[in-house]
Motif scaffolding. Structure first.
Motif, PDB file in Angstrom:
ATOM      1  N   ARG A  17       0.662  -1.055   0.009  1.00  0.00           N
ATOM      2  CA  ARG A  17       0.041  -0.120   0.199  1.00  0.00           C
ATOM      3  C   ARG A  17       0.840   1.289  -0.074  1.00  0.00           C
ATOM      4  NH1 ARG A  17      -5.528  -1.080   2.947  1.00  0.00           N
ATOM      5  NH2 ARG A  17      -5.357  -3.363   2.751  1.00  0.00           N
ATOM      6  N   ASP A  18       2.060   1.001  -0.102  1.00  0.00           N
ATOM      7  CA  ASP A  18       2.955   2.290   0.063  1.00  0.00           C
ATOM      8  C   ASP A  18       2.929   3.302  -1.210  1.00  0.00           C
ATOM      9  OD1 ASP A  18       3.806   1.560   2.433  1.00  0.00           O
ATOM     10  OD2 ASP A  18       5.808   0.831   2.011  1.00  0.00           O
ATOM     11  N   VAL A  19       2.650   2.566  -2.224  1.00  0.00           N
ATOM     12  CA  VAL A  19       2.499   3.039  -3.577  1.00  0.00           C
ATOM     13  C   VAL A  19       1.288   2.400  -4.414  1.00  0.00           C
ATOM     14  CG1 VAL A  19       5.484   3.325  -3.726  1.00  0.00           C
ATOM     15  CG2 VAL A  19       3.982   1.420  -4.974  1.00  0.00           C
ATOM     16  N   THR A  20       1.035   3.317  -5.446  1.00  0.00           N
ATOM     17  CA  THR A  20      -0.004   2.925  -6.353  1.00  0.00           C
ATOM     18  C   THR A  20       0.546   2.809  -7.736  1.00  0.00           C
ATOM     19  OG1 THR A  20      -1.554   4.133  -4.903  1.00  0.00           O
ATOM     20  CG2 THR A  20      -2.204   3.833  -7.255  1.00  0.00           C
ATOM     21  N   GLY A  21       0.455   1.709  -8.379  1.00  0.00           N
ATOM     22  CA  GLY A  21       0.839   1.419  -9.592  1.00  0.00           C
ATOM     23  C   GLY A  21      -0.098   1.905 -10.761  1.00  0.00           C
ATOM     24  N   VAL A  22       0.336   2.251 -11.762  1.00  0.00           N
ATOM     25  CA  VAL A  22      -0.476   3.001 -13.084  1.00  0.00           C
ATOM     26  C   VAL A  22       0.135   1.763 -14.203  1.00  0.00           C
ATOM     27  CG1 VAL A  22      -0.980   4.799 -14.487  1.00  0.00           C
ATOM     28  CG2 VAL A  22      -0.568   4.953 -12.040  1.00  0.00           C
ATOM     29  N   PRO A  23      -0.977   1.020 -14.636  1.00  0.00           N
ATOM     30  CA  PRO A  23      -0.339   0.275 -15.938  1.00  0.00           C
ATOM     31  C   PRO A  23       0.010   1.231 -17.126  1.00  0.00           C
ATOM     32  CG  PRO A  23      -2.671  -0.426 -15.053  1.00  0.00           C
ATOM     33  CD  PRO A  23      -2.164   0.986 -14.333  1.00  0.00           C
ATOM     34  N   VAL A  24       1.166   0.671 -17.606  1.00  0.00           N
ATOM     35  CA  VAL A  24       1.589   1.359 -18.871  1.00  0.00           C
ATOM     36  C   VAL A  24       1.404   0.482 -20.224  1.00  0.00           C
ATOM     37  CG1 VAL A  24       3.574   2.529 -19.899  1.00  0.00           C
ATOM     38  CG2 VAL A  24       2.889   2.992 -17.537  1.00  0.00           C
ATOM     39  N   ALA A  25       0.694   0.857 -21.072  1.00  0.00           N
ATOM     40  CA  ALA A  25       0.372   0.002 -22.350  1.00  0.00           C
ATOM     41  C   ALA A  25       1.833  -0.387 -23.040  1.00  0.00           C
ATOM     42  CB  ALA A  25      -0.706   0.419 -23.371  1.00  0.00           C
ATOM     43  N   ALA A  26       2.743   0.575 -22.982  1.00  0.00           N
ATOM     44  CA  ALA A  26       3.867   0.126 -23.845  1.00  0.00           C
ATOM     45  C   ALA A  26       4.686  -0.629 -23.152  1.00  0.00           C
ATOM     46  CB  ALA A  26       4.501   1.336 -24.008  1.00  0.00           C
ATOM     47  N   ALA A  27       4.363  -0.864 -21.652  1.00  0.00           N
ATOM     48  CA  ALA A  27       5.440  -1.838 -20.778  1.00  0.00           C
ATOM     49  C   ALA A  27       5.613  -3.201 -21.421  1.00  0.00           C
ATOM     50  CB  ALA A  27       4.810  -1.934 -19.455  1.00  0.00           C
ATOM     51  N   ASP A  28       4.728  -3.542 -22.330  1.00  0.00           N
ATOM     52  CA  ASP A  28       4.929  -4.916 -22.762  1.00  0.00           C
ATOM     53  C   ASP A  28       5.876  -4.923 -23.843  1.00  0.00           C
ATOM     54  OD1 ASP A  28       2.846  -5.871 -21.563  1.00  0.00           O
ATOM     55  OD2 ASP A  28       1.274  -5.681 -23.161  1.00  0.00           O
ATOM     56  N   GLU A  29       6.643  -3.834 -24.029  1.00  0.00           N
ATOM     57  CA  GLU A  29       7.420  -3.527 -25.033  1.00  0.00           C
ATOM     58  C   GLU A  29       8.896  -3.951 -24.349  1.00  0.00           C
ATOM     59  OE1 GLU A  29       7.203  -3.675 -28.487  1.00  0.00           O
ATOM     60  OE2 GLU A  29       5.126  -3.778 -27.819  1.00  0.00           O
ATOM     61  N   ALA A  30       9.024  -3.676 -22.787  1.00  0.00           N
ATOM     62  CA  ALA A  30      10.093  -3.718 -22.313  1.00  0.00           C
ATOM     63  C   ALA A  30      10.162  -4.963 -21.218  1.00  0.00           C
ATOM     64  CB  ALA A  30      10.207  -2.402 -21.411  1.00  0.00           C
ATOM     65  N   VAL A  31      10.546  -6.107 -21.934  1.00  0.00           N
ATOM     66  CA  VAL A  31      10.554  -7.246 -21.108  1.00  0.00           C
ATOM     67  C   VAL A  31      11.988  -7.702 -20.654  1.00  0.00           C
ATOM     68  CG1 VAL A  31      10.179  -9.652 -21.124  1.00  0.00           C
ATOM     69  CG2 VAL A  31       8.470  -8.027 -22.212  1.00  0.00           C
ATOM     70  N   ASN A  32      12.346  -7.924 -19.535  1.00  0.00           N
ATOM     71  CA  ASN A  32      13.477  -8.325 -19.035  1.00  0.00           C
ATOM     72  C   ASN A  32      13.701  -9.808 -19.143  1.00  0.00           C
ATOM     73  OD1 ASN A  32      14.541  -5.960 -18.693  1.00  0.00           O
ATOM     74  ND2 ASN A  32      14.366  -5.885 -16.641  1.00  0.00           N
ATOM     75  N   THR A  33      14.585 -10.359 -19.453  1.00  0.00           N
ATOM     76  CA  THR A  33      14.750 -12.071 -19.454  1.00  0.00           C
ATOM     77  C   THR A  33      15.663 -12.302 -18.264  1.00  0.00           C
ATOM     78  OG1 THR A  33      16.496 -12.157 -21.056  1.00  0.00           O
ATOM     79  CG2 THR A  33      14.360 -12.396 -21.644  1.00  0.00           C
ATOM     80  N   TYR A  34      15.096 -13.414 -17.688  1.00  0.00           N
ATOM     81  CA  TYR A  34      16.097 -13.877 -16.390  1.00  0.00           C
ATOM     82  C   TYR A  34      16.356 -15.523 -16.613  1.00  0.00           C
ATOM     83  CZ  TYR A  34      14.148  -9.943 -14.206  1.00  0.00           C
ATOM     84  OH  TYR A  34      13.912  -8.619 -13.821  1.00  0.00           O
TER      85      TYR A  34
END
Length: 118
Positions: free
Chosen positions: A63-80
């Motif tokens: 509850r410390d922060v509120t997330g806001v979805p960003v549509a373009a985030a799907d373009e920024a995928v990190n691999t592990y």
């Protein structure tokens, strides 16, 4: 509004650049940090109004922060990648951990933490 992001050379900064490029939005951060935890810390402490962090970090912050979805985030995928090293100090434990991560229980744990499907 004071925006904080990660610096381009670190993984979260590379992801931020990918989001910026794919969204066509020019970001003007007041600070570029060396880690996503530093970005989150500045938002949590009130030193910044907003920051770009991973979904998993937003979820972990509760509850410390509120997330806001960003549509373009799907373009920024990190691999592990995951692997057992040939000269691992404890190869049995390393194989067990790898097996767990790849199992349905491990995948559920990762999904519950906010990670996407591998």
């Amino acid at each position: 509004m004071q925006l904080v992001t990660c610096a381009a050379p670190v993984p979260c900064g590379a992801a931020t650049l990918a989001v910026e490029r794919s969204s066509g939005v020019d970001l003007h951060p007041v600070s570029e940090e060396q880690s996503v935890t530093d970005v989150l810390g500045k938002v949590r402490s009130g030193q910044a109004d907003a920051g770009i962090v991973y979904r998993t970090d937003v979820q972990g912050a509760g509850r410390d922060v509120t997330g806001v979805p960003v549509a373009a985030a799907d373009e920024a995928v990190n691999t592990y990648p995951i692997s057992v090293l040939r000269d691992a100090a404890n190869p049995v434990l390393a194989r067990s951990f790898t097996s767990y991560v790849l199992s349905s229980a491990g995948q559920r744990t990762l999904r519950d933490a906010g990670f996407g499907k591998p």
